[in-house]
Design a protein around this motif. Structure first.
Motif, mmCIF file in Angstrom:
data_model
loop_
_atom_site.group_PDB
_atom_site.id
_atom_site.type_symbol
_atom_site.label_atom_id
_atom_site.label_comp_id
_atom_site.label_asym_id
_atom_site.label_seq_id
_atom_site.Cartn_x
_atom_site.Cartn_y
_atom_site.Cartn_z
ATOM 1 N N SER A 158 7.306 0.731 -4.610
ATOM 2 C CA SER A 158 6.854 0.556 -3.234
ATOM 3 C C SER A 158 5.377 0.173 -3.191
ATOM 4 O O SER A 158 4.963 -0.697 -2.419
ATOM 5 C CB SER A 158 7.083 1.852 -2.447
ATOM 6 N N GLY A 159 4.577 0.818 -4.066
ATOM 7 C CA GLY A 159 3.155 0.505 -4.114
ATOM 8 C C GLY A 159 2.887 -0.912 -4.593
ATOM 9 O O GLY A 159 2.007 -1.606 -4.051
ATOM 10 N N VAL A 160 3.652 -1.367 -5.601
ATOM 11 C CA VAL A 160 3.485 -2.738 -6.103
ATOM 12 C C VAL A 160 3.833 -3.753 -5.013
ATOM 13 O O VAL A 160 3.114 -4.750 -4.813
ATOM 14 C CB VAL A 160 4.367 -2.956 -7.356
ATOM 15 N N ALA A 172 6.300 7.374 11.876
ATOM 16 C CA ALA A 172 4.900 6.954 11.937
ATOM 17 C C ALA A 172 4.713 5.591 11.270
ATOM 18 O O ALA A 172 3.982 4.731 11.777
ATOM 19 C CB ALA A 172 4.018 8.001 11.259
ATOM 20 N N ALA A 173 5.388 5.379 10.130
ATOM 21 C CA ALA A 173 5.271 4.095 9.430
ATOM 22 C C ALA A 173 5.858 2.962 10.259
ATOM 23 O O ALA A 173 5.263 1.875 10.368
ATOM 24 C CB ALA A 173 5.970 4.185 8.074
ATOM 25 N N GLY A 215 1.226 1.169 7.399
ATOM 26 C CA GLY A 215 2.549 1.801 7.336
ATOM 27 C C GLY A 215 3.095 1.826 5.925
ATOM 28 O O GLY A 215 3.667 2.833 5.472
ATOM 29 N N ALA A 216 2.923 0.709 5.199
ATOM 30 C CA ALA A 216 3.398 0.652 3.817
ATOM 31 C C ALA A 216 2.631 1.630 2.934
ATOM 32 O O ALA A 216 3.195 2.257 2.029
ATOM 33 C CB ALA A 216 3.257 -0.768 3.281
ATOM 34 N N MET A 217 1.307 1.764 3.206
ATOM 35 C CA MET A 217 0.506 2.720 2.451
ATOM 36 C C MET A 217 0.987 4.148 2.704
ATOM 37 O O MET A 217 1.071 4.969 1.783
ATOM 38 C CB MET A 217 -0.973 2.590 2.838
ATOM 39 N N LEU A 218 1.325 4.428 3.953
ATOM 40 C CA LEU A 218 1.848 5.747 4.306
ATOM 41 C C LEU A 218 3.144 6.032 3.544
ATOM 42 O O LEU A 218 3.325 7.111 2.969
ATOM 43 C CB LEU A 218 2.087 5.812 5.817
ATOM 44 N N ILE A 219 4.056 5.042 3.530
ATOM 45 C CA ILE A 219 5.324 5.200 2.817
ATOM 46 C C ILE A 219 5.073 5.416 1.326
ATOM 47 O O ILE A 219 5.668 6.295 0.692
ATOM 48 C CB ILE A 219 6.212 3.951 3.023
ATOM 49 N N GLY A 221 -12.463 9.200 17.282
ATOM 50 C CA GLY A 221 -11.602 8.053 17.022
ATOM 51 C C GLY A 221 -11.484 7.804 15.531
ATOM 52 O O GLY A 221 -12.486 7.669 14.832
ATOM 53 N N ILE A 222 -10.244 7.818 15.029
ATOM 54 C CA ILE A 222 -9.978 7.588 13.610
ATOM 55 C C ILE A 222 -9.062 6.382 13.488
ATOM 56 O O ILE A 222 -8.045 6.287 14.196
ATOM 57 C CB ILE A 222 -9.310 8.826 12.957
ATOM 58 N N SER A 223 -9.391 5.487 12.577
ATOM 59 C CA SER A 223 -8.517 4.331 12.359
ATOM 60 C C SER A 223 -7.254 4.795 11.646
ATOM 61 O O SER A 223 -7.256 5.810 10.931
ATOM 62 C CB SER A 223 -9.224 3.269 11.527
ATOM 63 N N LEU A 224 -6.183 4.048 11.840
ATOM 64 C CA LEU A 224 -4.916 4.404 11.211
ATOM 65 C C LEU A 224 -5.026 4.439 9.686
ATOM 66 O O LEU A 224 -4.511 5.391 9.063
ATOM 67 C CB LEU A 224 -3.810 3.439 11.659
ATOM 68 N N PRO A 225 -5.684 3.456 9.043
ATOM 69 C CA PRO A 225 -5.821 3.543 7.584
ATOM 70 C C PRO A 225 -6.516 4.818 7.127
ATOM 71 O O PRO A 225 -6.099 5.450 6.162
ATOM 72 C CB PRO A 225 -6.652 2.303 7.230
#
Length: 647
Positions: A45-47, A101-102, A114-118, A621-625
């Motif tokens: 998934s990370g790749v 959330a993703a 979203g992909a980073m979260l997954i 305020g926090i960004s999603l990343p």
């Protein structure tokens, strides 16, 4: 036996079926690969995520397709688990929150976040599975050593038979490098046997004539002929397998609390997120896109991933470390309970002591030679199977005395034995302080020996008083150090024994036990354990016998001696000391305390991060990343903190 030795070489070819089963090896290899699929999926998934990010500047369409693949690869199993929980248990868990959330992030164009979260969520799950696998690794390796066949030596030669067909008294040949198929006594040969899988001993133990060996241990470079002493289902190995089958069913109380909290918390977060999306534009006047973005950040940072992962990795790592040192837990709940130990209660015989009496003193009257008396007593006792008789024989053998053949040997009910040696009648039996005919010198010595905790036998030749032989079940070499370590940790120690109070108090003084209770029946031990629990809280009971089983079951945590323990003790105990090393009691309690400290650190840290991120999302305020990194980063940190115990 000579005929057996002549055929050693011939049997090495015919016994090749006793080597590990190739089919079993292939099956184990497949299971090993399946255990690692979570880490492979997470990395895949990370790749895909990194590739999608890299090609985004060239082709947005390909990038989105790769992101979808990353979502599917890393999130499929988690989504499946979450849906199963929703459908079967009608409950929400953290898996569905993360997937939601993703998908929410992707719906507003934040594909990479979203992909980073997954990816990080899948990686944290893989790490937790790694901890679980490590906790089972030593046990799985033990199960894989389960022997299937044995080389049986009989009058008609040698043949390979299933271990289930072995009976007590069968003679087996164990070749170099083979797994010993049954518990037994070495009848011929010598070798170093690796007992690490059973007892946790790191150094192979030399075995020769008369030594005990255990099923599931690995023979070294010498051939051994072993007489079976236990059927397949009664071996120590079989008992361990039975314990393993019961293991992992119990979850620590702290983890059960987190699980209960997870369902309530997840529902609360979903309701809060929905309320934020619906009410914020109306009440506060936020735009719909701004509100939805805030809601997605809130859904990510408020999810209890780090809280859920705070307990089990630490407990499983502690269990794995214990298993490598020969301490087997039946479940994580007992590791959790052990960390709260206030009192450790010990049985005496077979636990604090070796369970094998030895001669501590031979006192003879004037006019008798000590060695002559010892030789005569050993000769008279040589046909008896009583432990005290064996101790006298062993003492004579250790001093190099000749044991002669006794005649007219008979047991005197309730007292002892008598036998004729060299034409004289020798009697050895229970000495009594009420014996008015006993000479004053012997009576004075008898009282001293009894006060010192000895079991004392009277020696008579014909009708003359010859002397006294004192015997005692000596304490284990590690007992004093074990009690001392517990005291340094602030843990009180108690001895509970069915032995008479005088003997119990003598052993307790030598071992350094704080409090002793003697002359106890099994139900008395249970009552004392319950009383200690009411007074002090968490109590550990350490024992080995059938009579200890009720007390082991009544304690907060029951510990059984693995090598010398009975089946009943092993069955009801929560923890098993496979190498019977009492010093591991304090070491294991210390490890459990350390695991509890790490769990507390994790819970406080996880709660603080969640609270900080929630407040920061609405105040600053926090960004999603940043929310993804903060939330999933804290999850990884608590898991890694728990895995420290594997070192």
């Amino acid at each position: 036996m000579q005929a057996i030795h002549k055929r050693v070489n011939a049997i090495q070819q015919s016994a090749s079926a006793n080597s590990p089963n190739p089919r079993r090896r292939r099956r184990q290899s497949l299971l090993h690969m399946l255990k690692h699929r979570e880490i492979i999926i997470a990395l895949g998934s990370g790749v895909l995520m990194l590739t999608a990010w890299g090609v985004g500047s060239f082709s947005q369409t390909i990038s989105v397709l790769l992101y979808i693949a990353a979502y599917f690869t890393g999130g499929f199993l988690k989504a499946k688990e979450g849906l199963e929980t929703l459908i079967k248990d009608r409950d929400l868990d953290v898996n569905l929150l993360m997937i939601a959330a993703a998908l929410g992030a992707a719906s507003i164009g934040y594909w990479n976040e979203g992909a980073m979260l997954i990816f990080i969520f899948a990686l944290s799950g893989a790490l937790e599975s790694f901890a679980s696998e490590r906790s089972h690794k030593d046990i799985s390796e033990l199960i894989s050593l389960k022997p299937e066949t044995a080389v049986k030596v009989g009058q008609d030669g040698m043949k390979v038979v299933p271990v289930e067909e072995l009976a007590i008294g069968d003679l087996l040949l164990v070749k170099p490098g083979e797994v010993i198929p049954a518990d037994g006594i070495v009848q011929s040969g010598s070798s170093a046997v690796n007992q690490a899988a059973i007892t946790g001993e790191s150094i192979p133990v030399d075995k020769a004539l008369g030594d005990s060996v255990f099923a599931g241990t690995l023979n070294g470079e010498g051939a051994l002929y072993v007489e079976v002493t236990s059927p397949a289902e009664g071996t120590l190995f079989a008992k361990i397998i039975a314990l393993v089958e019961q293991a992992q069913n119990e979850t620590p109380e702290s983890q059960r609390f987190i699980k209960r909290l997870e369902g309530i918390y997840a529902k609360t977060i979903v309701v809060a997120t929905a309320a934020l999306i619906l009410l914020a534009p109306l009440v506060i006047g936020w735009s719909w896109s701004f509100t939805f973005y805030k809601a997605m950040v809130f859904l990510v940072v408020a999810s209890p991933c780090a809280l859920v992962s705070s307990v089990m990795p630490a407990m499983l790592s502690a269990m794995s470390k214990s298993a490598r040192k020969g301490v087997l837990f039946k479940g994580g709940a007992h590791m959790d309970n052990l960390g709260n130990t206030k009192v450790v209660a010990f049985d005496k015989t077979g636990t604090l002591t070796a369970g094998q009496p030895v001669v501590t003193e031979l006192f003879v009257a004037d006019g008798y030679d000590r060695l002559d008396v010892l030789a005569a007593c050993a000769s008279a006792e040589s046909l008896s199977e009583h432990p005290l008789a064996k101790a006298i024989v062993n003492k004579a053998v250790s001093e190099g005395l000749q044991i002669k053949e006794a005649e007219d040997m008979r047991a005197i009910t309730g007292w002892g034995i008598e036998a004729r040696v060299n034409g004289r009648m020798w009697r050895i039996g229970k000495a009594s302080e009420q014996d008015a005919a006993m000479p004053a010198a012997l009576m004075e010595r008898l009282k001293i020996l009894v006060e010192e905790g000895n079991t004392v036998s009277l020696i008579m030749q014909d009708n003359e008083y010859v002397g006294l032989v004192a015997l005692q079940d000596v304490i284990r070499p590690q007992a004093v150090a074990a009690i001392s370590k517990l005291r340094e940790m602030g843990i009180a120690t108690v001895m509970l024994t069915g032995d008479r109070s005088g003997t119990a108090e003598a052993i307790a003084r030598e071992a350094g036990v704080d409090q002793v209770f003697g002359d106890l029946l099994p139900e008395d031990k249970v009552n004392h354990v319950r009383s200690l629990r009411e007074k002090h809280g968490h109590i550990v009971m350490v024992g080995d016998g059938v009579n200890d089983a009720p007390a082991l079951a009544s304690a907060t945590v029951g510990m059984a001696m693995g090598t010398g323990g009975t089946g009943a003790a092993l069955e009801v105990a929560d923890v098993v000391l496979m190498n019977d090393n009492l010093e591991m009691v304090a070491e294991t309690v210390a490890l459990a305390r350390r695991a509890r400290r790490i769990v507390k650190q994790n819970l406080v840290f996880a709660a603080a991060v969640i609270l900080t991120l929630i407040v920061g999302n609405f105040v600053q305020g926090i960004s999603l990343p940043l929310g993804v990194i903060g939330h999933e980063g804290s999850t990884l940190l608590v898991i890694l903190n728990g895995l420290r115990l594997l070192r």
